[in-house]
Write an enzyme that holds these catalytic residues in place. Structure first.
Site, PDB file in Angstrom:
ATOM      1  N   LYS A 145       0.818  -1.222   0.000  1.00 48.17           N
ATOM      2  CA  LYS A 145       0.000   0.000   0.000  1.00 48.17           C
ATOM      3  C   LYS A 145       0.844   1.262   0.000  1.00 48.17           C
ATOM      4  O   LYS A 145       0.400   2.308  -0.490  1.00 48.17           O
ATOM      5  CB  LYS A 145      -0.936   0.000   1.215  1.00 48.17           C
ATOM      6  CG  LYS A 145      -2.011  -1.072   1.164  1.00 48.17           C
ATOM      7  CD  LYS A 145      -3.026  -0.800   0.068  1.00 48.17           C
ATOM      8  CE  LYS A 145      -4.171  -1.797   0.096  1.00 48.17           C
ATOM      9  NZ  LYS A 145      -5.083  -1.606  -1.064  1.00 48.17           N
ATOM     10  N   GLU A 190      -9.691   5.988   3.101  1.00 48.03           N
ATOM     11  CA  GLU A 190     -10.486   4.923   3.700  1.00 48.03           C
ATOM     12  C   GLU A 190      -9.528   3.768   3.936  1.00 48.03           C
ATOM     13  O   GLU A 190      -8.467   3.692   3.324  1.00 48.03           O
ATOM     14  CB  GLU A 190     -11.588   4.489   2.731  1.00 48.03           C
ATOM     15  CG  GLU A 190     -11.139   3.493   1.656  1.00 48.03           C
ATOM     16  CD  GLU A 190     -10.104   4.052   0.689  1.00 48.03           C
ATOM     17  OE1 GLU A 190     -10.088   5.278   0.496  1.00 48.03           O
ATOM     18  OE2 GLU A 190      -9.300   3.277   0.144  1.00 48.03           O
ATOM     19  N   SER A 232       1.676  -9.643  -0.700  1.00 46.47           N
ATOM     20  CA  SER A 232       1.323  -8.220  -0.691  1.00 46.47           C
ATOM     21  C   SER A 232       1.534  -7.553   0.660  1.00 46.47           C
ATOM     22  O   SER A 232       1.721  -6.343   0.738  1.00 46.47           O
ATOM     23  CB  SER A 232      -0.140  -8.057  -1.121  1.00 46.47           C
ATOM     24  OG  SER A 232      -0.987  -8.816  -0.294  1.00 46.47           O
TER      25      SER A 232
END
Lengths: 262, 399
Positions: free
Chosen positions: B93, B115, B381
């Site tokens: 991210k 969010e 990830s």
């Protein structure tokens, strides 16, 4: 002449502002809308925005979110909203009836079918808050084909060249969003509302109807000086939430009369 | 496609999918974001600064690891792992948050809205805001706050304000609704959307910022193994880590691309988040893609043990990759993901995020069916530290 045009022509001749209540279909009870609309029309409301409930109403504040959740619990679908429109006509309602809702339920129902059935039910148009003109070609074509208006929005953030483009494609009336925000009651109207309305007025002769935040008689009076119509949603729904079931219909009618100062 | 080429911005449509279904109030904000990204993408100094921060702050390039013991246990294809779990803040991210953070600063924005589902995007955004001196407000479903409490605390430590969202299913979808309501109220704020979702230009922009994963992985495979993998496996919630690793291999037709969705606790609508299993095209939160919905077009509730995959729609580019057949999509259920979580921890010393554990689960199914000279590449990830409470709970362990 469409019902919407006729309504504004008559009101303008009489020098009156159009009051357009927003009612979530099936709120507070499944059949409430069938009682509320005729009573509010008798109380002086001129057009109706009938809310099609959606699970994810991202342009709406807490009051309308609560009402649509309740309507969904009551099992209300777009098909029910179309049936409600037809039944309101059977009950003699003459005011323009517009369905307001997010795009997905309409898309799922089928754009062409939804327009055909809304027209057959005696409805007058669509108000779709998550459908900017850039994405609306198919819906607009189907709406026009069935004699329905697809109402366009102008917001305080809309730059003037874009207002011109929106005005060129608009029909029925233009929905002027009074503030940057979600729907909901406010203490006062935005200070720059007059300026925003003037900017829109330069590009269209269509009626201008103001929505978002209109909660009190003085707000309606202020809008009456500046525009052709006022939409009252959250304040009305919040009032309905307070009313005991046996006082719902007369209480709502009294609230509308109060807003209009009659 | 190289980020920085003007054509990479595109039209916002992937086949029929994508678009921008937002209220009029936001249209000027969305179009000015598009123009700002177009401008930044054509400016080499923008990418140089991002590249510098990726190397000196994020810790890129992230390694490529040969998973010897997983490979041995499966007895088939060799398994390699792209280690986004080793990026700063513990997940991919940060790649997107850093790119958009620099863009927000370039646009003169002072207030950032985000969010978060699993909390990884919220942590990444809070981190970037601390780094760049920006105000940060993160919306998070209260259900997710409960199951990802370490990340809530991390965001607050980083100076962000975390606002709980108690509407709907109290998960990612509801957090996005609330973030969009904030944005419509404050259109001068910058909305730092965390996945390849939402109105144009987000799906394209987020992909471009995540595509560093695939560019690195492709070069690393060629340098260390001398060939490309046969299959790439990535979990798909919104789909940003998957599109990030897929993008560089798009034109390598010999490389199969496989996305893994959350199978949840069953196949009934509401019990899973497997969009390509059960969804149909629709519009949710600004984009046209596959959406889990009922017959009346109401968005379905979803369930997954992993908060980051618990979402009713999927990035529009994945919808197009699915329809064209360039990528295939499958699912792993909660139990398979939990098994893979434990297996990967014990055999490789890598505690995967529960999201990434779905990709590991698929690799564990697929590898034994493949030949020993074939290669699977998993996109790891994120790391699983944030998930230890959820997993302990699922295993009936009190910690």
């Amino acid at each position: 002449m469409s019902r919407i045009r006729e309504t504004f022509a008559r009101l303008q001749a009489e020098g009156r502002v159009a009051l357009m209540p927003y009612l979530t279909v099936g709120f507070p009870e499944r059949e409430s809308t069938l009682e509320l609309v005729p009573a509010l029309e008798a109380a002086g409301a001129s057009l109706f925005e009938l809310g099609v409930p959606f699970s994810d109403p991202l342009a709406d504040g807490a009051t309308i979110q609560r009402s649509t959740q309740r309507a969904l619990q009551n099992g209300i679908t777009l098909a029910d909203c179309l049936a409600t429109t037809a039944r309101l006509r059977e009950r003699g309602v003459r005011a323009p009836l517009l369905l307001m809702g997010y795009f997905n339920p309409l898309l799922r129902f089928g754009i062409e079918r939804a327009c055909r059935e809304l027209a057959a039910a005696g409805g007058d148009g669509w108000i779709i808050p998550d459908m900017p003109p850039e994405e609306s070609a198919e819906l607009q074509a189907a709406a026009t084909n069935h004699g329905l208006d697809m109402i366009m929005f102008v917001a305080p953030t809309t730059p003037e060249p874009r207002i011109a483009e929106i005005a060129a494609r608009a029909s029925g009336f233009i929905y002027v969003v009074s503030l940057t925000g979600v729907t909901g009651e406010r203490q006062s109207m935005a200070a720059n509302l007059g300026e925003v309305l003037q900017r829109v007025r330069r590009h269209t002769d269509l009626p201008l109807v103001v929505g978002f935040g209109i909660s009190r008689p003085e707000h309606v009076a202020e809008v009456a000086r500046l525009a052709d119509g006022a939409i009252v949603g959250s304040a009305l729904l919040a009032h309905l939430e307070q009313l005991p079931p046996d006082r719902l219909v007369p209480g709502a009618a009294a609230f509308v009369q109060q807003l209009l100062g009659t | 496609m190289i980020p920085g080429s003007a054509e990479s911005i595109g039209t916002g449509r992937f086949g029929p999918y994508g678009g921008r279904y937002v209220p009029e109030t936001l249209m000027p904000a969305v179009t000015s974001l598009e123009a700002a990204y177009q401008d930044a993408a054509a400016d080499p100094t923008f990418w140089e600064e991002l590249d510098h921060l990726q190397r000196t702050y994020t810790g890129r390039p992230t390694p490529l690891t040969f998973a010897a013991r997983l490979t041995e246990q499966c007895g088939g294809a060799r398994i390699y792992v792209k280690r986004e779990d080793l990026a700063h803040t513990g997940a991919h991210k940060i790649n997107n948050a850093l790119g958009q953070g620099l863009l927000a600063r370039r646009m003169g924005k002072r207030r950032i809205i985000a969010e978060t589902g699993a909390g990884q995007h919220g942590v990444a955004t809070a981190t970037v805001c601390a780094l760049l001196g920006l105000e940060c407000v993160v919306y998070m479903g209260t259900e997710d706050m409960a199951r990802q409490s370490p990340n809530v605390f991390r965001m607050r430590l980083l100076g962000a304000e975390v606002r709980g969202v108690a509407s709907g299913s109290r998960t990612l979808k509801d957090a996005i609704n609330e973030a969009m309501r904030d944005w419509v109220t404050n259109p001068d704020s910058y909305y730092l959307l965390g996945s390849a979702l939402g109105p144009h230009p987000y799906p394209t922009m987020v992909r471009d910022f995540q595509s560093v994963i695939g560019r690195e992985a492709r070069a690393q495979m060629l340098a260390t193994v001398g060939r490309l993998p046969d299959v790439i496996i990535a979990c798909v919630g919104g789909g940003s880590n998957a599109i990030g690793i897929f993008d560089a291999f798009r034109d390598d037709s010999e490389v199969a691309l496989r996305g893994v969705e959350a199978g949840g606790r069953g196949t009934v609508l509401g019990d899973h988040a497997a969009r390509f299993l059960a969804a149909s095209p629709g519009v949710l939160q600004g984009t046209y893609s596959y959406v889990l919905q009922d017959e009346a077009g109401q968005i379905a509730l979803t369930h997954s043990v992993s908060a980051g995959l618990d979402y009713a729609s999927v990035g529009p580019e994945h919808a197009w990759l699915h329809d064209t057949g360039r990528a295939t999509y499958t699912s792993a259920d909660d139990e398979e993901a939990l098994d893979a979580f434990e297996t990967c921890s014990r055999l490789e010393g890598i505690i995967p995020a529960l999201e990434s554990a779905h990709a590991v689960a698929e690799a564990l199914k697929l590898a034994p069916t493949m030949h020993r000279d074939q290669i699977i590449l998993i996109n790891m990830s994120g790391r699983g530290d944030k998930d230890i409470f959820t997993v302990a709970d699922a295993l009936g362990v009190k910690i």
